[in-house]
Design a protein around this motif. Structure first.
Motif, short mmCIF file in Angstrom:
data_model
loop_
_atom_site.label_atom_id
_atom_site.label_comp_id
_atom_site.label_asym_id
_atom_site.label_seq_id
_atom_site.Cartn_x
_atom_site.Cartn_y
_atom_site.Cartn_z
N LYS A 21 0.91 -1.24 0.14
CA LYS A 21 -0.17 0.02 0.14
C LYS A 21 0.69 1.36 -0.06
O LYS A 21 0.37 2.45 -0.42
CB LYS A 21 -1.08 0.00 1.21
CG LYS A 21 -0.41 0.03 2.60
CD LYS A 21 -1.31 0.02 3.59
CE LYS A 21 -0.68 0.25 5.17
NZ LYS A 21 -1.54 0.13 6.12
N ASN A 22 2.13 0.94 0.33
CA ASN A 22 3.18 2.28 0.33
C ASN A 22 3.38 2.74 -1.11
O ASN A 22 3.90 3.78 -1.34
CB ASN A 22 4.18 2.09 1.19
CG ASN A 22 3.97 1.90 2.77
OD1 ASN A 22 3.46 2.81 3.32
ND2 ASN A 22 4.15 0.67 2.95
N LEU A 23 3.07 1.80 -2.04
CA LEU A 23 3.38 2.20 -3.29
C LEU A 23 2.33 2.52 -4.03
O LEU A 23 2.43 2.92 -5.43
CB LEU A 23 3.95 0.90 -3.97
CG LEU A 23 5.07 -0.23 -3.39
CD1 LEU A 23 5.56 -1.12 -4.25
CD2 LEU A 23 6.47 0.80 -3.15
N LEU A 68 -4.11 2.54 -11.68
CA LEU A 68 -4.08 3.26 -10.18
C LEU A 68 -2.70 4.31 -10.29
O LEU A 68 -2.19 4.35 -11.29
CB LEU A 68 -3.49 2.45 -9.18
CG LEU A 68 -4.52 1.36 -8.87
CD1 LEU A 68 -3.96 0.21 -7.78
CD2 LEU A 68 -5.95 1.68 -8.36
N SER A 69 -2.54 5.09 -9.33
CA SER A 69 -1.56 6.03 -9.30
C SER A 69 -0.61 5.35 -8.24
O SER A 69 -0.86 5.15 -7.11
CB SER A 69 -2.21 7.46 -8.58
OG SER A 69 -3.06 7.95 -9.50
N GLY A 70 0.66 5.38 -8.88
CA GLY A 70 1.54 4.96 -8.27
C GLY A 70 2.38 6.00 -7.35
O GLY A 70 2.42 7.15 -7.85
N LYS A 71 3.21 5.60 -6.22
CA LYS A 71 3.85 6.47 -5.40
C LYS A 71 5.43 6.10 -5.31
O LYS A 71 5.59 4.92 -5.05
CB LYS A 71 3.15 6.74 -4.10
CG LYS A 71 4.06 7.95 -3.27
CD LYS A 71 3.28 8.15 -1.84
CE LYS A 71 3.35 6.97 -1.07
NZ LYS A 71 2.68 7.17 0.24
N ARG A 72 6.19 6.99 -5.85
CA ARG A 72 7.74 6.48 -5.68
C ARG A 72 8.40 6.79 -4.47
O ARG A 72 7.79 7.52 -3.59
CB ARG A 72 8.38 7.05 -7.04
CG ARG A 72 8.00 6.84 -8.32
CD ARG A 72 9.08 7.56 -9.17
NE ARG A 72 8.56 7.04 -10.56
CZ ARG A 72 7.82 7.50 -11.60
NH1 ARG A 72 7.35 9.12 -10.96
NH2 ARG A 72 7.40 7.47 -12.76
N LYS A 73 9.59 6.35 -4.20
CA LYS A 73 10.24 6.41 -2.92
C LYS A 73 10.29 8.05 -2.63
O LYS A 73 10.37 8.36 -1.44
CB LYS A 73 11.57 5.80 -3.11
CG LYS A 73 12.44 6.04 -1.84
CD LYS A 73 13.83 5.36 -1.89
CE LYS A 73 14.89 5.58 -0.63
NZ LYS A 73 16.07 4.93 -0.92
N ASN A 74 10.45 8.86 -3.62
CA ASN A 74 10.96 10.33 -3.36
C ASN A 74 9.29 10.87 -3.28
O ASN A 74 9.48 12.09 -2.97
CB ASN A 74 11.58 10.96 -4.31
CG ASN A 74 10.85 10.77 -6.12
OD1 ASN A 74 9.48 10.46 -6.13
ND2 ASN A 74 11.61 11.17 -7.20
#
Length: 459
Positions: A178-180, A208-214
């Motif tokens: 879920k953090n991604l 979906l919308s992904g979320k990178r480390k930054n």
């Protein structure tokens, strides 16, 4: 009943398939059973009083002396190593050798058993090669491949996944998937693992919308597969970064909007003005003919009225093609205006159903939804032969839903009757994707076609 004779132990050893050998402490063979003959090809006479080093390849001579030294010191030897047959064939054997002791506890001889594990080694080699090939494919594929357990914790993370999300495999392993996933999809079924078992996620491709480390957010496409691994359920998630595709779609829509606006402007400024001029000329001509009591004034008047009607039609078309100012008019008003234009142009019933006024602050959102409604209505009239259309706009469970329902011949049948497959539906899907939403087209129980576009909406 006569007592059964007990078999001789040497006779038993001769009839087992396993190789049994005895040697003295210098490695000289003193016993060699039939199992050894079958495995190594040497018969008993060829091996008795000969060094066991004969079945060790030259490269393993040092190993032979090392093993013999261990046995002399009273230690057992176990292992799997290569051996050589009478015919020069290299084979794999599994060996267990142990010293035999005299009454004083000193080693006096050696007994060993061995069996051919060549087929097992071949299978192991094939498995290793297959594993290496699979790993190479996994690491070189452009798709991000992630495995997670039933709690959503990441178990593996290939190179492409690292490239997409910015985490190394070590950093990603153990964190929850879920953090991604970025908002507005924080409550998406990807984060509710109990939905996997109900097949609401498994086997389907979704966006979906992904979320990178930054922390940056990007559009991604993913699919989930279920795998039974050692009695436990794990899930393989295949991820694609579709940023480039979305950028291309955005450019296509921009060009489409430019062309639409240009065409609308030409209709309004070019054709519209020409029709207005023709209408005024024909109207003046009809009046002159009537004043001078000359024949034909009624026909000219009729032509004038038709030109006026055509002018009005062109203006309505032009208004539908040019840019709609959502901030000024709002989506609610724009949809009601669209419904009015549809009724006027096509002489059908078109109504708007809204439970509440919905304010959309994002001009782009409003424009895409307006164009989806416009294209859906066009398809319903031209291909679906509908004469009654209902436009709905409502909020539901954190989403905004635009629906266009018609009473035409049905979506499947209308697609069959189309001579050519146009880009309309594809562009509608592009527009929905641009809004991180989805477009569904289906037929209701009463055979009505329903087009529903759902987008995240928190206002």
């Amino acid at each position: 009943m006569p007592k059964q004779e007990r078999p001789d132990s040497r006779e038993v050893l001769e009839h087992i398939s396993q190789c049994v050998i005895t040697t003295d402490l210098n490695g000289i063979v003193t016993y060699w059973n039939r199992g050894c003959e079958q495995i190594f090809g040497y018969d008993r006479m060829e091996m008795i009083n000969k060094s066991l080093s004969k079945i060790y390849p030259f490269v393993a001579e040092e190993q032979f002396h090392h093993d013999l030294e261990m046995l002399r010191s009273g230690e057992e030897v176990r292992g799997q190593w290569k051996s050589i047959t009478k015919y020069g064939e290299i084979i794999w054997i599994d060996v267990h050798a142990k010293p035999l002791f005299d009454k004083q506890g000193n080693p006096k001889a050696v007994i060993a058993s061995a069996h051919d594990i060549g087929p097992l080694k071949a299978v192991e080699k094939e498995l290793e090669e297959s594993k290496a090939q699979a790993q190479a494919i996994l690491e070189t594929t452009v798709d991000g491949i992630i495995t997670i357990d039933k709690y959503g914790e990441i178990m593996s993370f290939n190179y492409s996944a690292s490239r997409i999300f910015g985490y190394s495999e070590d950093e990603a392993t153990g964190i929850n998937i879920k953090n991604l996933v970025a908002e507005p999809h924080g409550k998406d079924p990807i984060n509710h693992l109990d939905k996997y078992q109900s097949n609401e996620v498994v086997g389907y491709r979704r966006e979906l919308s992904g979320k990178r480390k930054n922390g940056s957010v990007f559009p991604m496409e993913l699919s989930v597969s279920e795998v039974d691994w050692e009695g436990s359920q794990i899930y393989t998630v295949v991820v694609n970064d579709i940023s480039d595709r979305r950028q291309l779609e955005k450019e296509i829509l921009r060009i489409s909007e430019e062309e639409r606006r240009s065409l609308g402007q030409d209709l309004h400024d070019g054709l519209g003005q020409m029709l207005t001029g023709i209408y005024l000329i024909s109207k003046n001509l009809a009046q002159k003919l009537e004043t001078n009591d000359l024949p034909g004034h009624k026909e000219i008047q009729e032509i004038s009225d038709m030109v006026k009607e055509a002018d009005e039609y062109a203006k309505v078309l032009a208004r539908g093609l040019v840019y709609v100012d959502m901030k000024k008019e709002g989506l609610n008003a724009a949809l009601k205006q669209l419904a009015g234009q549809v009724e006027k142009l096509f002489n059908i019933t078109c109504s708007v159903n809204m439970k509440e006024d919905i304010n959309i602050n994002n001009d782009m959102q409003g424009m895409h939804l307006y164009r989806i409604a416009q294209e859906s209505i066009s398809n319903a009239v031209k291909h679906g032969k509908a004469n009654n259309i209902e436009i709905g706009l409502n909020k539901k469970n954190g989403s905004l839903q635009l629906s266009i329902k018609d009473n035409g011949i049905g979506f499947a049948k209308s697609q069959e009757e189309k001579k050519e497959s146009g880009m309309g539906i594809h562009i509608m899907r592009y527009r929905a994707n641009m809004l991180s939403g989805r477009l569904e087209i289906f037929e209701t129980g009463d055979q009505k076609t329903n087009v529903v576009c759902s987008i995240p909406f928190n206002n």
